[in-house]
Scaffold this motif. Sequence first.
Motif, PDB file in Angstrom:
ATOM      1  N   GLY A 100       0.802  -1.210   0.000  1.00 36.50           N
ATOM      2  CA  GLY A 100       0.000   0.000   0.000  1.00 36.50           C
ATOM      3  C   GLY A 100       0.839   1.265   0.000  1.00 36.50           C
ATOM      4  O   GLY A 100       2.058   1.222  -0.134  1.00 36.50           O
ATOM      5  N   ILE A 101       0.161   2.381   0.169  1.00 34.18           N
ATOM      6  CA  ILE A 101       0.799   3.700   0.144  1.00 34.18           C
ATOM      7  C   ILE A 101       0.752   4.295   1.539  1.00 34.18           C
ATOM      8  O   ILE A 101      -0.306   4.319   2.178  1.00 34.18           O
ATOM      9  CB  ILE A 101       0.081   4.633  -0.851  1.00 34.18           C
ATOM     10  CG1 ILE A 101       0.132   4.027  -2.259  1.00 34.18           C
ATOM     11  CG2 ILE A 101       0.709   6.026  -0.843  1.00 34.18           C
ATOM     12  CD1 ILE A 101      -0.713   4.768  -3.277  1.00 34.18           C
ATOM     13  N   GLY A 102       1.903   4.791   1.999  1.00 34.97           N
ATOM     14  CA  GLY A 102       1.986   5.413   3.314  1.00 34.97           C
ATOM     15  C   GLY A 102       1.459   6.840   3.308  1.00 34.97           C
ATOM     16  O   GLY A 102       1.069   7.381   2.280  1.00 34.97           O
ATOM     17  N   LEU A 103       1.480   7.438   4.471  1.00 33.73           N
ATOM     18  CA  LEU A 103       1.011   8.818   4.623  1.00 33.73           C
ATOM     19  C   LEU A 103       2.041   9.812   4.111  1.00 33.73           C
ATOM     20  O   LEU A 103       3.244   9.561   4.160  1.00 33.73           O
ATOM     21  CB  LEU A 103       0.741   9.114   6.104  1.00 33.73           C
ATOM     22  CG  LEU A 103      -0.332   8.275   6.777  1.00 33.73           C
ATOM     23  CD1 LEU A 103      -0.359   8.563   8.274  1.00 33.73           C
ATOM     24  CD2 LEU A 103      -1.680   8.544   6.147  1.00 33.73           C
ATOM     25  N   ASN A 104       1.560  10.957   3.648  1.00 35.22           N
ATOM     26  CA  ASN A 104       2.462  12.035   3.249  1.00 35.22           C
ATOM     27  C   ASN A 104       3.239  12.543   4.458  1.00 35.22           C
ATOM     28  O   ASN A 104       2.712  12.567   5.575  1.00 35.22           O
ATOM     29  CB  ASN A 104       1.673  13.218   2.655  1.00 35.22           C
ATOM     30  CG  ASN A 104       1.165  12.934   1.274  1.00 35.22           C
ATOM     31  OD1 ASN A 104       1.902  12.479   0.410  1.00 35.22           O
ATOM     32  ND2 ASN A 104      -0.099  13.198   1.051  1.00 35.22           N
ATOM     33  N   SER A 105       4.456  12.980   4.200  1.00 43.62           N
ATOM     34  CA  SER A 105       5.221  13.648   5.247  1.00 43.62           C
ATOM     35  C   SER A 105       4.561  14.982   5.563  1.00 43.62           C
ATOM     36  O   SER A 105       3.711  15.463   4.807  1.00 43.62           O
ATOM     37  CB  SER A 105       6.660  13.895   4.777  1.00 43.62           C
ATOM     38  OG  SER A 105       6.662  14.821   3.691  1.00 43.62           O
ATOM     39  N   GLU A 106       4.971  15.573   6.656  1.00 45.42           N
ATOM     40  CA  GLU A 106       4.552  16.943   6.934  1.00 45.42           C
ATOM     41  C   GLU A 106       5.217  17.837   5.879  1.00 45.42           C
ATOM     42  O   GLU A 106       6.382  17.626   5.545  1.00 45.42           O
ATOM     43  CB  GLU A 106       4.981  17.378   8.335  1.00 45.42           C
ATOM     44  CG  GLU A 106       4.245  16.665   9.446  1.00 45.42           C
ATOM     45  CD  GLU A 106       2.761  16.966   9.461  1.00 45.42           C
ATOM     46  OE1 GLU A 106       2.367  18.111   9.197  1.00 45.42           O
ATOM     47  OE2 GLU A 106       1.980  16.036   9.711  1.00 45.42           O
ATOM     48  N   PRO A 107       4.507  18.840   5.357  1.00 47.75           N
ATOM     49  CA  PRO A 107       5.136  19.713   4.350  1.00 47.75           C
ATOM     50  C   PRO A 107       6.351  20.444   4.914  1.00 47.75           C
ATOM     51  O   PRO A 107       6.354  20.851   6.077  1.00 47.75           O
ATOM     52  CB  PRO A 107       4.024  20.710   4.010  1.00 47.75           C
ATOM     53  CG  PRO A 107       2.760  20.024   4.406  1.00 47.75           C
ATOM     54  CD  PRO A 107       3.115  19.169   5.580  1.00 47.75           C
ATOM     55  N   LYS A 108       7.368  20.579   4.108  1.00 45.27           N
ATOM     56  CA  LYS A 108       8.600  21.264   4.494  1.00 45.27           C
ATOM     57  C   LYS A 108       8.808  22.418   3.501  1.00 45.27           C
ATOM     58  O   LYS A 108       8.822  22.197   2.299  1.00 45.27           O
ATOM     59  CB  LYS A 108       9.771  20.278   4.431  1.00 45.27           C
ATOM     60  CG  LYS A 108      11.084  20.821   4.857  1.00 45.27           C
ATOM     61  CD  LYS A 108      11.304  20.419   6.277  1.00 45.27           C
ATOM     62  CE  LYS A 108      12.744  20.669   6.676  1.00 45.27           C
ATOM     63  NZ  LYS A 108      12.882  20.643   8.109  1.00 45.27           N
ATOM     64  N   SER A 109       8.975  23.624   4.019  1.00 47.61           N
ATOM     65  CA  SER A 109       9.192  24.762   3.132  1.00 47.61           C
ATOM     66  C   SER A 109      10.666  24.825   2.728  1.00 47.61           C
ATOM     67  O   SER A 109      11.558  24.375   3.466  1.00 47.61           O
ATOM     68  CB  SER A 109       8.769  26.072   3.779  1.00 47.61           C
ATOM     69  OG  SER A 109       9.547  26.317   4.934  1.00 47.61           O
ATOM     70  N   PHE A 110      10.928  25.398   1.555  1.00 49.80           N
ATOM     71  CA  PHE A 110      12.286  25.502   1.047  1.00 49.80           C
ATOM     72  C   PHE A 110      12.363  26.681   0.090  1.00 49.80           C
ATOM     73  O   PHE A 110      11.449  26.946  -0.658  1.00 49.80           O
ATOM     74  CB  PHE A 110      12.692  24.209   0.319  1.00 49.80           C
ATOM     75  CG  PHE A 110      14.096  24.200  -0.166  1.00 49.80           C
ATOM     76  CD1 PHE A 110      15.152  24.069   0.722  1.00 49.80           C
ATOM     77  CD2 PHE A 110      14.377  24.344  -1.509  1.00 49.80           C
ATOM     78  CE1 PHE A 110      16.464  24.081   0.268  1.00 49.80           C
ATOM     79  CE2 PHE A 110      15.688  24.348  -1.973  1.00 49.80           C
ATOM     80  CZ  PHE A 110      16.734  24.219  -1.057  1.00 49.80           C
ATOM     81  N   ILE A 111      13.512  27.367   0.147  1.00 49.73           N
ATOM     82  CA  ILE A 111      13.796  28.470  -0.780  1.00 49.73           C
ATOM     83  C   ILE A 111      15.107  28.125  -1.482  1.00 49.73           C
ATOM     84  O   ILE A 111      16.138  27.992  -0.840  1.00 49.73           O
ATOM     85  CB  ILE A 111      13.944  29.813  -0.066  1.00 49.73           C
ATOM     86  CG1 ILE A 111      12.675  30.149   0.703  1.00 49.73           C
ATOM     87  CG2 ILE A 111      14.276  30.924  -1.059  1.00 49.73           C
ATOM     88  CD1 ILE A 111      12.799  31.376   1.601  1.00 49.73           C
ATOM     89  N   SER A 112      15.058  27.997  -2.801  1.00 42.58           N
ATOM     90  CA  SER A 112      16.266  27.691  -3.560  1.00 42.58           C
ATOM     91  C   SER A 112      17.210  28.880  -3.536  1.00 42.58           C
ATOM     92  O   SER A 112      16.817  30.006  -3.841  1.00 42.58           O
ATOM     93  CB  SER A 112      15.902  27.343  -5.014  1.00 42.58           C
ATOM     94  OG  SER A 112      17.070  27.066  -5.741  1.00 42.58           O
ATOM     95  N   GLN A 113      18.454  28.621  -3.157  1.00 41.87           N
ATOM     96  CA  GLN A 113      19.452  29.693  -3.069  1.00 41.87           C
ATOM     97  C   GLN A 113      20.492  29.647  -4.181  1.00 41.87           C
ATOM     98  O   GLN A 113      21.469  30.381  -4.141  1.00 41.87           O
ATOM     99  CB  GLN A 113      20.156  29.627  -1.709  1.00 41.87           C
ATOM    100  CG  GLN A 113      19.232  29.791  -0.533  1.00 41.87           C
ATOM    101  CD  GLN A 113      18.572  31.159  -0.488  1.00 41.87           C
ATOM    102  OE1 GLN A 113      19.198  32.179  -0.727  1.00 41.87           O
ATOM    103  NE2 GLN A 113      17.278  31.184  -0.206  1.00 41.87           N
ATOM    104  N   ASN A 114      20.327  28.747  -5.123  1.00 40.95           N
ATOM    105  CA  ASN A 114      21.292  28.731  -6.245  1.00 40.95           C
ATOM    106  C   ASN A 114      20.609  28.496  -7.558  1.00 40.95           C
ATOM    107  O   ASN A 114      19.502  28.142  -7.669  1.00 40.95           O
ATOM    108  CB  ASN A 114      22.382  27.682  -6.015  1.00 40.95           C
ATOM    109  CG  ASN A 114      21.904  26.244  -6.113  1.00 40.95           C
ATOM    110  OD1 ASN A 114      20.772  25.968  -6.501  1.00 40.95           O
ATOM    111  ND2 ASN A 114      22.769  25.323  -5.779  1.00 40.95           N
TER     112      ASN A 114
END
Length: 142
Positions: A128-142
């Motif tokens: 089966g399919i597991g649960l989604n992770s908690e969302p993690k924010s990210f800002i690309s710096q390159n």
Amino acid sequence: GLRDEASLALYLLLQNELYYVNTTANFDKAKLMLSGFKIIKESAAQPVPGQVVIKRVEDTAEAHKAKIFIQPLGLKRLRFYVQTTTTPDVENSWVTKLEITDSRKLILENLVYGQVFYIRVKASNTRGIGLNSEPKSFISQN
């Protein structure tokens, strides 16, 4: 040419049939034996993967790419799905950007410098399919 296309089509058909048989039989050995497929003994039945935990996200040495580091789930033969969005509270805004079987290669590409986006990851296996992770924010710096 044509032979390769036919082989791929047959492979995909058998893969779908195997998935159907496994899910229908729910890994009941007696039912699986009736399917006609060769039974390969697994060392232990694996559970559905748990919720993925994103440890961190980092820019890579290559521009416009980021690597996702997750906590190991302790299971074999997993498939990972990486989804991104800029509006995490809108469920239908999540888009699958990567589908891969190696957790060491969770690398997002074509990122926009300075843009804030959110990442979530889930894992699946034959159970089966597991649960989604908690969302993690990210800002690309390159």
